[in-house]
Motif scaffolding. Sequence first.
Motif, PDB file in Angstrom:
ATOM      1  N   ARG A  73      -5.097 -15.276  18.346  1.00 37.16           N
ATOM      2  CA  ARG A  73      -3.917 -14.503  17.951  1.00 37.16           C
ATOM      3  C   ARG A  73      -3.940 -13.129  18.606  1.00 37.16           C
ATOM      4  N   PHE A  74      -5.130 -12.550  18.702  1.00 36.00           N
ATOM      5  CA  PHE A  74      -5.267 -11.246  19.338  1.00 36.00           C
ATOM      6  C   PHE A  74      -4.898 -11.333  20.818  1.00 36.00           C
ATOM      7  N   TRP A  75      -5.415 -12.325  21.514  1.00 35.33           N
ATOM      8  CA  TRP A  75      -5.084 -12.519  22.921  1.00 35.33           C
ATOM      9  C   TRP A  75      -3.572 -12.636  23.098  1.00 35.33           C
ATOM     10  N   ALA A  76      -2.950 -13.438  22.225  1.00 39.72           N
ATOM     11  CA  ALA A  76      -1.502 -13.647  22.326  1.00 39.72           C
ATOM     12  C   ALA A  76      -0.747 -12.346  22.081  1.00 39.72           C
TER      13      ALA A  76
ATOM     14  N   PHE B   5      -9.518   7.540  23.625  1.00 38.12           N
ATOM     15  CA  PHE B   5      -8.074   7.749  23.646  1.00 38.12           C
ATOM     16  C   PHE B   5      -7.501   7.884  25.052  1.00 38.12           C
ATOM     17  N   ASP B   6      -8.305   7.639  26.084  1.00 38.45           N
ATOM     18  CA  ASP B   6      -7.793   7.691  27.453  1.00 38.45           C
ATOM     19  C   ASP B   6      -7.014   6.412  27.772  1.00 38.45           C
ATOM     20  N   ALA B   7      -5.950   6.538  28.556  1.00 38.34           N
ATOM     21  CA  ALA B   7      -5.048   5.417  28.811  1.00 38.34           C
ATOM     22  C   ALA B   7      -5.703   4.219  29.496  1.00 38.34           C
ATOM     23  N   PRO B   8      -6.632   4.387  30.459  1.00 43.88           N
ATOM     24  CA  PRO B   8      -7.239   3.223  31.109  1.00 43.88           C
ATOM     25  C   PRO B   8      -8.463   2.680  30.369  1.00 43.88           C
ATOM     26  N   ARG B   9      -8.571   2.921  29.091  1.00 46.64           N
ATOM     27  CA  ARG B   9      -9.738   2.558  28.292  1.00 46.64           C
ATOM     28  C   ARG B   9      -9.996   1.044  28.287  1.00 46.64           C
ATOM     29  N   LEU B  10     -11.279   0.670  28.354  1.00 48.36           N
ATOM     30  CA  LEU B  10     -11.720  -0.711  28.161  1.00 48.36           C
ATOM     31  C   LEU B  10     -12.217  -0.860  26.732  1.00 48.36           C
ATOM     32  N   MET B  11     -11.907  -2.002  26.112  1.00 49.44           N
ATOM     33  CA  MET B  11     -12.423  -2.297  24.780  1.00 49.44           C
ATOM     34  C   MET B  11     -12.962  -3.722  24.755  1.00 49.44           C
ATOM     35  N   ARG B  12     -13.852  -3.983  23.809  1.00 49.73           N
ATOM     36  CA  ARG B  12     -14.530  -5.269  23.722  1.00 49.73           C
ATOM     37  C   ARG B  12     -13.534  -6.401  23.465  1.00 49.73           C
ATOM     38  N   LEU B  13     -13.670  -7.477  24.225  1.00 49.42           N
ATOM     39  CA  LEU B  13     -12.770  -8.620  24.079  1.00 49.42           C
ATOM     40  C   LEU B  13     -13.347  -9.608  23.074  1.00 49.42           C
ATOM     41  N   PRO B  14     -12.655  -9.857  21.964  1.00 46.34           N
ATOM     42  CA  PRO B  14     -13.185 -10.779  20.952  1.00 46.34           C
ATOM     43  C   PRO B  14     -13.219 -12.216  21.467  1.00 46.34           C
ATOM     44  N   GLY B  15     -14.149 -12.991  20.899  1.00 43.14           N
ATOM     45  CA  GLY B  15     -14.310 -14.381  21.308  1.00 43.14           C
ATOM     46  C   GLY B  15     -15.478 -14.583  22.246  1.00 43.14           C
TER      47      GLY B  15
END
Length: 316
Positions: A10-13, A157-167
Motif C-alpha cells: 500500500r505504501f509503494w502504491a 527535511f531536505d528535498a532530495p532526502r532518501l528514506m528507508r524502503l519498507p519490505g
Amino acid sequence: MTSGASLDARFWAALGFPLQVVSLKSGGSGVKCIHLGDNFALQASVKQAAALNAEGWNLYYEVNVSSKVGQRSTTADITHLRAIVGDIDAKCGRTIEECREAVGQLPLHPSFVIHSGGGLQIVYLLNGRPAADESNLKTYEAIGRALADLVDGDAVFDAPRLMRLPGFTNHPTPKKAATGRTAAKAQVETATGEAFTLSDLAAAFIIPPATATKARSLGDDLAGGLSGQSSGFSWFDLLSPADKTACLASMLQAPAVVALADTSDGDPSPNWRTVLAACARSGAPDAYALCRACLATSDRFDPRDFERRWNSYVNA
C-alpha cells in the motif's frame, strides 16, 4: 488484521510514479539507482531490488519526485513534492516504545509510520504533489524542521532526502553492528493513507505567535532565534507581516534578548549585533522601531552606529 506485506504494498502504491529506488552497499561506497517510471517496470524492479538486498545492499526511496534518472538527485533535480518525512531513531537509551509515544503526540497522525529496523520513520503524503518552487520548498523545509523538533528526530527535511524502503532488510553498517544492531526487516506499522496540503501541515506544525507566547519559553526557544542560540527559527518566515511584528515584539521582551542590548562589540557572539541583524532581516513591518527601542535601553546605545549597522544589514 492487515498484513505487513499488504501495508508495504500500500505504501509503494501511495508513493506512485515516477519513483527512484536507491541501493547503498552496507559498509561500502557503492550506489545503484533503480528508476520506476510506471507499473510495467514495477515487478522487474522489485525483483532487482530484492536481489540487491539479499547481497547486503540497503534499499531507500527518494521522497520527492525528480527529473533525474539512474542517479541520486540533488535539490535542483526535484520537480514536485511528494511527502514530508520524519526520522526517530531508537538510540542513546531511547526505546522503540518511546519513539511510538513521540509519534502519538503529534498534532496530525501520519499517513504512514514505518519501522525502519532502527527506529520509526514518519510520512505525511502531500495532496496533489505541489511544485518544488522556491516558496513551496521554503514551507516544506520549515514544516520538516518543526516536525523534527517535535519528535526530537533527525534532520531529514531536505528535498532530495532518501528514506528507508519498507519490505526489505535493513543491514546495519559495521559501526552499528558493533553496538549490537542486527539485520531487521523494515515494514509499515500503521497506515491511514491520508494526504495533506502544505497549508494543512503548516497550520499543524508551525506554531503561531499566540500559541508560542503561551506554550513555549520565550527565553529558551523563541529568543534563541534572535540570540544566536537556536537554529529552529525558520518557521518565523512563514508568518503574516502582522504576526511577525507581534511575535518579534514578544521576543524582544524576553530577558535573554534584553540582556544582549548591554553587551559590547568585544563580547563573543551572540551580542547586541545579533539582535540587530535578526530584526533587520526579519521582514516584520515594525522591526526597526521595535529593535531600536530594545537596544536603546542600554547606556552603550549609539544612535548613529545603530543607523549605520541597520542600513548595512537591511541592504546586505
